[in-house]
Design a protein around this motif. Structure first.
Motif, PDB file in Angstrom:
ATOM      1  N   TRP A  26       0.812  -1.222   0.000  1.00 31.00           N
ATOM      2  CA  TRP A  26       0.000   0.000   0.000  1.00 31.00           C
ATOM      3  C   TRP A  26       0.845   1.272   0.000  1.00 31.00           C
TER       4      TRP A  26
ATOM      5  N   GLU B  42       0.457   9.368  -1.377  1.00 34.33           N
ATOM      6  CA  GLU B  42      -0.380   9.342  -0.185  1.00 34.33           C
ATOM      7  C   GLU B  42       0.469   9.432   1.079  1.00 34.33           C
TER       8      GLU B  42
ATOM      9  N   ARG C 296      -6.112   9.678   1.747  1.00 34.93           N
ATOM     10  CA  ARG C 296      -7.173   9.519   0.752  1.00 34.93           C
ATOM     11  C   ARG C 296      -8.241   8.540   1.196  1.00 34.93           C
TER      12      ARG C 296
ATOM     13  N   HIS D 187      -7.794   5.339   2.300  1.00 36.62           N
ATOM     14  CA  HIS D 187      -7.503   3.917   2.180  1.00 36.62           C
ATOM     15  C   HIS D 187      -7.089   3.371   3.559  1.00 36.62           C
TER      16      HIS D 187
ATOM     17  N   SER E 194      -7.898  -4.583   2.639  1.00 37.04           N
ATOM     18  CA  SER E 194      -7.628  -3.222   2.192  1.00 37.04           C
ATOM     19  C   SER E 194      -8.933  -2.657   1.649  1.00 37.04           C
TER      20      SER E 194
ATOM     21  N   LYS F  86     -11.521   1.056   0.906  1.00 34.33           N
ATOM     22  CA  LYS F  86     -11.647   2.501   0.751  1.00 34.33           C
ATOM     23  C   LYS F  86     -12.766   2.943   1.683  1.00 34.33           C
ATOM     24  N   CYS F  87     -12.406   3.776   2.656  1.00 35.10           N
ATOM     25  CA  CYS F  87     -13.391   4.237   3.624  1.00 35.10           C
ATOM     26  C   CYS F  87     -14.307   5.284   3.006  1.00 35.10           C
TER      27      CYS F  87
ATOM     28  N   SER G 135     -13.325  -4.186  -0.724  1.00 34.96           N
ATOM     29  CA  SER G 135     -12.874  -3.043  -1.514  1.00 34.96           C
ATOM     30  C   SER G 135     -13.381  -1.709  -0.977  1.00 34.96           C
ATOM     31  N   ALA G 136     -14.626  -1.664  -0.564  1.00 35.76           N
ATOM     32  CA  ALA G 136     -15.198  -0.434  -0.023  1.00 35.76           C
ATOM     33  C   ALA G 136     -15.886  -0.763   1.289  1.00 35.76           C
TER      34      ALA G 136
END
Length: 345
Positions: free
Chosen positions: A188, A193, A219, A221, A236, A238-239, A285-286
């Motif tokens: 990551w 970032e 960002r 992540h 991992s 994406k918030c 993913s999300a």
């Protein structure tokens, strides 16, 4: 003005807060929370909702972060209560390499030790009671030695975890200080970032190998890993954050001490997000938060018309779903939430 917040380790009902801004008078206070947070009460209405000042003082230096060690509190400047209502500085650990402040960490396993540093080559341990520097002389590749630190932690009394702003993780052992430390291969750590980390502290008597690590980028992540295999992410995602953080120094990710798999993040706007990570896996993913605290969003806007930014949050050590949060308008909130079925806890 920005406000940092920390709970006192030795007195869980006490809250220490400190701020920094443009003026020279930076205040540090020990506050007593309202009765509902200090004791068990059966009333449904609480007439007292304000914090009370137990003691306080001023610092000529900005106070960027707070960590509690037995009998002491401080940042690069260590202070403690003297008398009944005055906090005064008692000693200072100078910053190195021209950086204005250092990251700090403490551990109950070594009650008087403070781990601190601003770059990889400036990591030290200081024994605050004796004001003695414990030289550890960690060895890093020359090309990386001046990289900025975004976080550090004791995993146990001998093992250290360091996180660079670019996302690299380093594991060190103070019993083998001359062993070269290469960064853990973390997929990551890419692009531009900026990252911070949160480590769930192991329960008393448990091994450090059981400690999960959460790494958060500006960002949004969020990557979860295990100290036993930090190069292999467990998940991992994406918030659900509105936009990248404009000020990465306020990024904060923390594990709930009394809830399994529960993580809070802040530093993107005036909210604090709580996530239940127990269902996450390598295919995630999300992610959507279990709860969002929006109280600071309604504070006083700054000169640009922007709402307050959450600058710090911390979990209550005994009350499982209770957090404290501070914002750039100087506001301090203590809050909890009703547990939805199937979520953290």
């Amino acid at each position: 003005m920005a406000l940092t917040v920390s709970l006192c380790c030795t007195r869980p009902q006490g809250v220490f807060v400190a701020g920094y801004g443009q003026s020279g008078g930076n205040e540090i206070l020990q506050l007593l929370p309202p009765p509902p947070m200090r004791e068990v009460v059966t009333k449904s209405l609480f007439p007292e909702r304000e914090f009370k000042v137990e003691c306080g003082g001023f610092s000529s230096r900005p106070i960027y972060s707070l960590k509690c060690v037995p009998g002491h509190i401080g940042d690069a400047e260590v202070a403690h209560p003297l008398g009944e209502n005055v906090i005064k500085p008692v000693s200072a650990i100078p910053a190195e390499n021209g950086h204005p402040w250092a990251r700090i960490a403490t551990t109950a396993a070594r009650a008087q030790w403070v781990l601190h540093g601003s770059t990889l080559d400036s990591v030290h341990i200081t024994e605050v009671e004796a004001r003695k520097n414990i030289s550890i002389l960690l060895s890093f590749p020359a090309a990386r030695s001046s990289e900025e630190l975004s976080g550090l932690a004791f995993l146990d009394c001998n093992t250290l975890l360091l996180c660079c702003a670019k996302g690299q993780l380093y594991l060190g052992d103070i019993r083998q200080p001359q062993a070269p430390l290469d960064p853990v291969s973390v997929p990551w750590a890419l692009g531009d970032e900026r990252w911070c980390m949160g480590v769930r502290q192991a329960a008393a008597g448990s091994a450090s190998s059981s400690q999960p690590i959460a790494c958060l980028s500006n960002r949004g992540h969020l990557t979860l890993t295990d100290v036993r295999k930090p190069s292999e992410p467990l998940a991992s995602v994406k918030c659900s954050v509105p936009s990248p953080s404009s000020n990465a120094e306020f990024l904060c990710v923390s594990w709930a001490p009394a809830l399994e798999g529960c993580v809070a993040i802040s530093g993107f706007d005036g909210t604090v997000h709580v996530y239940d990570t127990r269902s996450w896996d390598s295919s995630a993913s999300a992610a959507e938060p279990t709860f969002v605290h929006k109280g600071h969003m309604f504070g006083e806007e700054d000169s640009n018309g922007d709402p307050p930014l959450v600058t710090a949050h911390t979990w209550h050590p005994q009350k499982p779903r209770t957090l404290l949060s501070a914002a750039s308008d100087g506001s301090l909130s203590i809050w909890d939430w009703v547990q939805p079925r199937g979520t953290c806890g």
